[in-house]
Design a protein around this motif. Sequence first.
Motif, mmCIF file in Angstrom:
data_model
loop_
_atom_site.group_PDB
_atom_site.id
_atom_site.type_symbol
_atom_site.label_atom_id
_atom_site.label_comp_id
_atom_site.label_asym_id
_atom_site.label_seq_id
_atom_site.Cartn_x
_atom_site.Cartn_y
_atom_site.Cartn_z
ATOM 1 N N GLU A 1 0.968 -1.361 0.168
ATOM 2 C CA GLU A 1 -0.065 -0.033 0.110
ATOM 3 C C GLU A 1 0.831 1.186 0.053
ATOM 4 O O GLU A 1 1.703 1.547 0.917
ATOM 5 N N LEU A 2 0.511 2.082 -1.003
ATOM 6 C CA LEU A 2 1.303 3.246 -1.125
ATOM 7 C C LEU A 2 0.229 4.516 -1.353
ATOM 8 O O LEU A 2 -0.134 4.254 -2.377
ATOM 9 N N ALA A 3 0.331 5.212 -0.567
ATOM 10 C CA ALA A 3 -0.656 6.520 -0.500
ATOM 11 C C ALA A 3 -2.109 6.104 -1.083
ATOM 12 O O ALA A 3 -2.642 6.623 -2.214
ATOM 13 N N HIS B 1 -6.740 -6.891 2.952
ATOM 14 C CA HIS B 1 -6.099 -5.856 3.674
ATOM 15 C C HIS B 1 -6.968 -5.300 4.830
ATOM 16 O O HIS B 1 -6.482 -5.388 5.800
ATOM 17 N N LYS B 2 -8.229 -5.152 4.510
ATOM 18 C CA LYS B 2 -9.269 -4.609 5.672
ATOM 19 C C LYS B 2 -9.358 -5.834 6.652
ATOM 20 O O LYS B 2 -9.352 -5.360 7.867
ATOM 21 N N THR B 3 -9.706 -6.840 6.110
ATOM 22 C CA THR B 3 -10.239 -7.810 7.313
ATOM 23 C C THR B 3 -9.162 -8.423 7.877
ATOM 24 O O THR B 3 -9.230 -9.360 8.929
ATOM 25 N N ARG B 4 -7.825 -8.446 7.229
ATOM 26 C CA ARG B 4 -6.447 -9.276 7.653
ATOM 27 C C ARG B 4 -6.938 -10.934 7.436
ATOM 28 O O ARG B 4 -6.271 -11.557 8.396
ATOM 29 N N GLU B 5 -7.865 -11.236 6.786
ATOM 30 C CA GLU B 5 -8.176 -12.557 6.637
ATOM 31 C C GLU B 5 -7.722 -13.120 5.107
ATOM 32 O O GLU B 5 -7.922 -12.416 4.227
ATOM 33 N N PRO B 6 -7.028 -14.306 5.075
ATOM 34 C CA PRO B 6 -6.763 -14.660 3.662
ATOM 35 C C PRO B 6 -8.002 -15.033 2.697
ATOM 36 O O PRO B 6 -8.977 -15.021 3.332
ATOM 37 N N MET B 7 -7.961 -15.013 1.598
ATOM 38 C CA MET B 7 -9.029 -15.348 0.353
ATOM 39 C C MET B 7 -8.463 -16.293 -0.241
ATOM 40 O O MET B 7 -7.344 -16.100 -1.048
ATOM 41 N N TYR B 8 -9.534 -17.172 -0.882
ATOM 42 C CA TYR B 8 -9.107 -17.979 -1.962
ATOM 43 C C TYR B 8 -10.201 -17.967 -3.063
ATOM 44 O O TYR B 8 -11.425 -17.818 -2.836
ATOM 45 N N ILE B 9 -9.268 -17.782 -4.292
ATOM 46 C CA ILE B 9 -10.422 -17.614 -5.609
ATOM 47 C C ILE B 9 -10.228 -18.823 -6.467
ATOM 48 O O ILE B 9 -8.901 -19.142 -7.150
ATOM 49 N N GLY C 1 -9.503 -10.808 -16.679
ATOM 50 C CA GLY C 1 -8.963 -10.838 -18.051
ATOM 51 C C GLY C 1 -7.845 -11.285 -18.404
ATOM 52 O O GLY C 1 -7.233 -12.341 -19.320
ATOM 53 N N SER C 2 -6.722 -10.717 -17.805
ATOM 54 C CA SER C 2 -5.382 -11.053 -17.684
ATOM 55 C C SER C 2 -5.019 -12.399 -17.106
ATOM 56 O O SER C 2 -4.391 -13.170 -17.783
ATOM 57 N N ALA C 3 -5.756 -12.701 -16.146
ATOM 58 C CA ALA C 3 -5.899 -14.042 -15.447
ATOM 59 C C ALA C 3 -5.942 -15.431 -16.730
ATOM 60 O O ALA C 3 -5.568 -16.099 -16.935
ATOM 61 N N SER C 4 -7.109 -14.789 -17.337
ATOM 62 C CA SER C 4 -7.457 -15.819 -18.397
ATOM 63 C C SER C 4 -6.384 -15.807 -19.705
ATOM 64 O O SER C 4 -6.107 -16.991 -20.015
ATOM 65 N N ASP C 5 -5.745 -14.638 -20.063
ATOM 66 C CA ASP C 5 -4.950 -14.853 -21.225
ATOM 67 C C ASP C 5 -3.700 -15.798 -20.577
ATOM 68 O O ASP C 5 -3.046 -16.172 -21.419
ATOM 69 N N TYR C 6 -3.227 -15.510 -19.474
ATOM 70 C CA TYR C 6 -1.983 -16.251 -19.171
ATOM 71 C C TYR C 6 -2.113 -17.561 -18.512
ATOM 72 O O TYR C 6 -1.342 -18.337 -18.031
ATOM 73 N N GLY C 7 -3.552 -17.954 -18.503
ATOM 74 C CA GLY C 7 -3.726 -19.365 -17.980
ATOM 75 C C GLY C 7 -3.637 -19.495 -16.412
ATOM 76 O O GLY C 7 -3.469 -20.804 -15.970
ATOM 77 N N ILE C 8 -4.089 -18.398 -15.775
ATOM 78 C CA ILE C 8 -3.902 -18.553 -14.396
ATOM 79 C C ILE C 8 -5.226 -19.068 -13.711
ATOM 80 O O ILE C 8 -6.419 -18.760 -14.118
ATOM 81 N N LYS C 9 -5.339 -20.137 -12.956
ATOM 82 C CA LYS C 9 -6.453 -20.946 -12.570
ATOM 83 C C LYS C 9 -7.066 -20.327 -11.146
ATOM 84 O O LYS C 9 -8.123 -19.695 -11.052
ATOM 85 N N SER C 10 -6.118 -20.402 -10.207
ATOM 86 C CA SER C 10 -6.638 -20.039 -8.753
ATOM 87 C C SER C 10 -5.544 -18.860 -8.342
ATOM 88 O O SER C 10 -4.514 -19.125 -8.436
ATOM 89 N N LEU C 11 -6.293 -18.438 -7.320
ATOM 90 C CA LEU C 11 -5.315 -17.212 -6.362
ATOM 91 C C LEU C 11 -5.788 -17.772 -4.970
ATOM 92 O O LEU C 11 -6.655 -17.913 -4.581
ATOM 93 N N CYS C 12 -4.590 -17.235 -4.182
ATOM 94 C CA CYS C 12 -4.561 -17.098 -2.692
ATOM 95 C C CYS C 12 -4.111 -15.912 -2.276
ATOM 96 O O CYS C 12 -2.943 -15.501 -2.569
ATOM 97 N N LEU C 13 -4.864 -15.031 -1.640
ATOM 98 C CA LEU C 13 -4.191 -13.654 -1.055
ATOM 99 C C LEU C 13 -4.156 -13.818 0.319
ATOM 100 O O LEU C 13 -5.138 -14.330 0.950
ATOM 101 N N ILE C 14 -3.142 -13.355 0.777
ATOM 102 C CA ILE C 14 -2.775 -13.534 2.337
ATOM 103 C C ILE C 14 -2.192 -12.147 2.912
ATOM 104 O O ILE C 14 -1.364 -11.611 2.227
ATOM 105 N N PRO C 15 -2.876 -11.607 3.954
ATOM 106 C CA PRO C 15 -2.380 -10.742 4.585
ATOM 107 C C PRO C 15 -0.902 -10.650 5.239
ATOM 108 O O PRO C 15 -0.718 -11.894 5.932
#
Length: 474
Positions: A236-238, A286-294, A307-321
């Motif tokens: 996070e910046l500004a 960032h707000k909840t400080r809880e991880p998220m799985y997509i 759209g970019s995820a589709s273009d590059y063949g990205i399947k799943s994401l995990c976001l971690i604080p």
Amino acid sequence: EGSFAKESEAVTLDVSGDGPVATVYKTREPVFIKDVASSNLVRKQLALKYRIHQMCFIPFESGVVEFGMSDGPTQEMWEEMPKCPLLNKDQLCTAFEDLGASYAMFWIRVDGVLVVAADYVTAGSREALNGERGDNDTFCSKSRDLVIDASGDDPIATAFKTGKEVKIVDAYTSSMKRAELAKEFGIKIINFLPTDGGVLEFGMPESGWLRGHVLAAAMKMRCDTSGAGYALYWQELAGMFVVSGEYVTPASKAALEAAGNTKSFAEASKDFMVDAGGNGPIAMVHKTREPMYIQDASSCDAMQRAGSASDYGIKSLCLIPVPGGVLELGNSNDSSTADWTCMEDANRARMPKAEMDLAFSSGASHVIFWWRQGDEYVVGGTYEKPERIEALRAAQGDERTYTSESSLVKIPVDSLEPVATAARSGKAVSLDVPAEYPEFTRAALAKEFLVVSCHFVPCRDGVLEYGTGLDLGE
């Protein structure tokens, strides 16, 4: 300087004995020694040496917690065993190991107000504050001077009354009574967790972002343990999140090249900026400080980069604080990454960032994460400084390193090896001359790669090892 606690470290007690530690361990019932002088405690003379007159022993997880009272003009002896609230250990582990908390406080209610009953400030934070301020004040010590109306609307009171966790993303602009104090000490994110008998508070400093070797190691080792193809650090910046760190695994790079791609999804993500005040996945983590799985990133409507995820063949994401932002891990539709079906697949192990920071600031050349697999400890993830890898390659003419060779080693959980010992005891183990330590399985590796010190730190999901290697010219 000696202390009762320090000298007690040299004492060993028979598990089958009849002393208070063994008794509590066997019965899982607490024991209170009201007068140490009249007890048969093995450490009685040692306790009296340090003027310890009362002691309590309570069962805790797979062991026993001991605490005691010394005499003094301001001390009031216990008439009975005091009630000791059990704090949420998992939450504390998350706070310090995952989120980068610099302190924790426990608030209790006394005569209609909430006051600080206990606090802890990390050694690194204390040292930094002392260097910046020139005094010994901390956010915790200043908070001890305040009382909070238990029936009011301060976040501490709200958590206490409702029994629900309260999270503040920007303490500086919040309505909390200590907003100015938080700003003075640079504490921006604060969590308030209702627990047995009070409220547990912990906070993260504004300046606590990941950088340098700590960031590089965190990204690579997370990919190692999860099978992710890449890692991104959103800082996070500004009021906006931007990518300030990226890592793509060799296997994913090879798969991209084979498919004719000259750019990765990680690189493409650097063109995006995410509003920290928005409702997208990164902002919400960032707000909840809880991880998220997509599970399916390309069909996630809330994600700018679908759209970019589709273009590059990205399947799943995990976001971690993590300290200072959010760590993103992703896998792909090809065989270069692991296949995930849930959060547990992607968020498999956490390495303590503060320990990694301490390691590299003290000159460590490598870190290794060991985790238990059945009856053995095996390497889950590694990181060696790039400059050392290059120096070894130039000197040896091959790709072998201390960490690559350690990855081939398996350690029995019941052995006396430092990794197993640290895990069993819950205490850090240090080897000043690892090449000469008889129980060290990799003594020959330490000698070959000029590793002159090794440290083994137990953490929630395993053991973090770090060490220092001599410059190859020495």
